[in-house]
Each structure stands twice: as C-alpha cells, then as structure tokens.
Write a protein that holds these residues in place. Sequence first.
Motif, mmCIF file in Angstrom:
data_model
loop_
_atom_site.group_PDB
_atom_site.id
_atom_site.type_symbol
_atom_site.label_atom_id
_atom_site.label_comp_id
_atom_site.label_asym_id
_atom_site.label_seq_id
_atom_site.Cartn_x
_atom_site.Cartn_y
_atom_site.Cartn_z
ATOM 1 N N CYS A 18 0.848 -1.188 0.000
ATOM 2 C CA CYS A 18 0.000 0.000 0.000
ATOM 3 C C CYS A 18 0.888 1.244 0.000
ATOM 4 N N PRO A 19 1.384 1.613 -1.176
ATOM 5 C CA PRO A 19 2.287 2.759 -1.233
ATOM 6 C C PRO A 19 1.538 4.073 -1.031
ATOM 7 N N LYS A 20 2.252 5.057 -0.561
ATOM 8 C CA LYS A 20 1.725 6.418 -0.549
ATOM 9 C C LYS A 20 1.650 6.861 -2.004
ATOM 10 N N ALA A 21 0.866 7.878 -2.276
ATOM 11 C CA ALA A 21 0.656 8.323 -3.658
ATOM 12 C C ALA A 21 1.981 8.588 -4.379
ATOM 13 N N HIS A 22 2.906 9.259 -3.724
ATOM 14 C CA HIS A 22 4.178 9.606 -4.374
ATOM 15 C C HIS A 22 5.110 8.400 -4.533
ATOM 16 N N GLU A 23 4.775 7.266 -3.888
ATOM 17 C CA GLU A 23 5.596 6.060 -3.991
ATOM 18 C C GLU A 23 5.109 5.100 -5.088
ATOM 19 N N GLU A 52 6.431 10.139 -8.998
ATOM 20 C CA GLU A 52 6.131 10.918 -7.800
ATOM 21 C C GLU A 52 4.628 11.170 -7.667
ATOM 22 N N GLY A 53 3.820 10.187 -8.060
ATOM 23 C CA GLY A 53 2.378 10.294 -7.937
ATOM 24 C C GLY A 53 1.682 10.972 -9.097
ATOM 25 N N GLU A 54 2.458 11.510 -10.048
ATOM 26 C CA GLU A 54 1.876 12.160 -11.219
ATOM 27 C C GLU A 54 1.775 11.153 -12.359
ATOM 28 N N PHE A 55 0.568 10.992 -12.877
ATOM 29 C CA PHE A 55 0.230 10.001 -13.895
ATOM 30 C C PHE A 55 0.125 10.675 -15.254
ATOM 31 N N VAL A 76 -4.400 8.910 -6.119
ATOM 32 C CA VAL A 76 -5.152 9.373 -4.953
ATOM 33 C C VAL A 76 -4.490 8.847 -3.683
ATOM 34 N N GLU A 77 -4.175 9.774 -2.777
ATOM 35 C CA GLU A 77 -3.560 9.393 -1.503
ATOM 36 C C GLU A 77 -4.516 8.486 -0.738
ATOM 37 N N GLY A 78 -3.979 7.402 -0.172
ATOM 38 C CA GLY A 78 -4.781 6.461 0.594
ATOM 39 C C GLY A 78 -5.436 5.378 -0.249
ATOM 40 N N SER A 79 -5.241 5.427 -1.568
ATOM 41 C CA SER A 79 -5.858 4.425 -2.449
ATOM 42 C C SER A 79 -4.943 3.238 -2.709
ATOM 43 N N CYS A 80 -3.751 3.243 -2.144
ATOM 44 C CA CYS A 80 -2.762 2.175 -2.350
ATOM 45 C C CYS A 80 -2.390 2.026 -3.829
ATOM 46 N N GLY A 81 -2.407 3.137 -4.561
ATOM 47 C CA GLY A 81 -2.058 3.112 -5.977
ATOM 48 C C GLY A 81 -3.146 2.534 -6.859
#
Length: 146
Positions: A37-42, A95-98, A118-123
Amino acid sequence: MTVRFIEMRFFAQRAALAFFLGVASFAAHAQSLARVCPKAHEATQEHLIGLWRAEFTDLPAATLLLWQHPELAASVRGQINRNGERADLAGDVDEGEFTLEESVNGVNISATWLGDVVEGSCGREIRGTWRREGQAREYEFVLRKQ
C-alpha cells in the motif's frame, strides 16, 4: 557452577538473537506492507499494471489493460476499449503524477491523460483530466483498478 553460567550465557545470547531477528522481521514486514500500500508519491509503474475501469464526466466509461512496457522499464503499454473501439496506450507514473498517451492509429497521439494517484488508495485510484488532441475541452476521469 561454570556449566550453569555457560548455559545462562548461551540462553541470553539466544534470547538476544531472537529479539533482533524479531525486530528485523517486523521491519521487513513493515516495509513489505508499505510496498503493498504505497503512498501516492511512492506508486510506480508496477502499480499501474493490470485492468482498470475509467469513468469520465460526460463520456462513456472505458476499460484499460496496462502491462510492462517492453522497452522502458519505468513505463507501461496497454490498450483502451470504449464500447468495442480500441486504442493503444503508453505512459508512466512519477512521484504520484500520472501521464498516459492514447493513440488510435498506433503512431500519432490522439488523446492525453494527466492525473494524480489518490492518496490512501494504495495506488489503485487515479484522478485527473483527459483531453483529445486538437480540442480545448478536458474531461475529468477517475481510474480504478479492478
């Protein structure tokens, strides 16, 4: 007396080793969970691989299938299906940008997707805008991994 001291020392060493192995195991498990469950930027291209459902504002929904890009390790390739009409896809997440480019003919870019994990969405969820090349209007989208 000496044997008992040696036994106690051996027991203490084993207990210390078990403790350190337990801490190391816990740390490895915590790192494993962070990867699950990565953070958005991960989020990485690995999190993009798979089947996605795209919902748009004022457009029909679509299905995307993304896989590892054969030539670029940090990117994905894929296809989109909109009611039987297919197009090729290529993109990445950094870095979370798609970013995703869509091509109806396999040569020219016909549409561009720009969004954020989305933060908290686990990618597993991405929100942003989709725009057909040559048109000013943008459509909001939500991508959810199936």
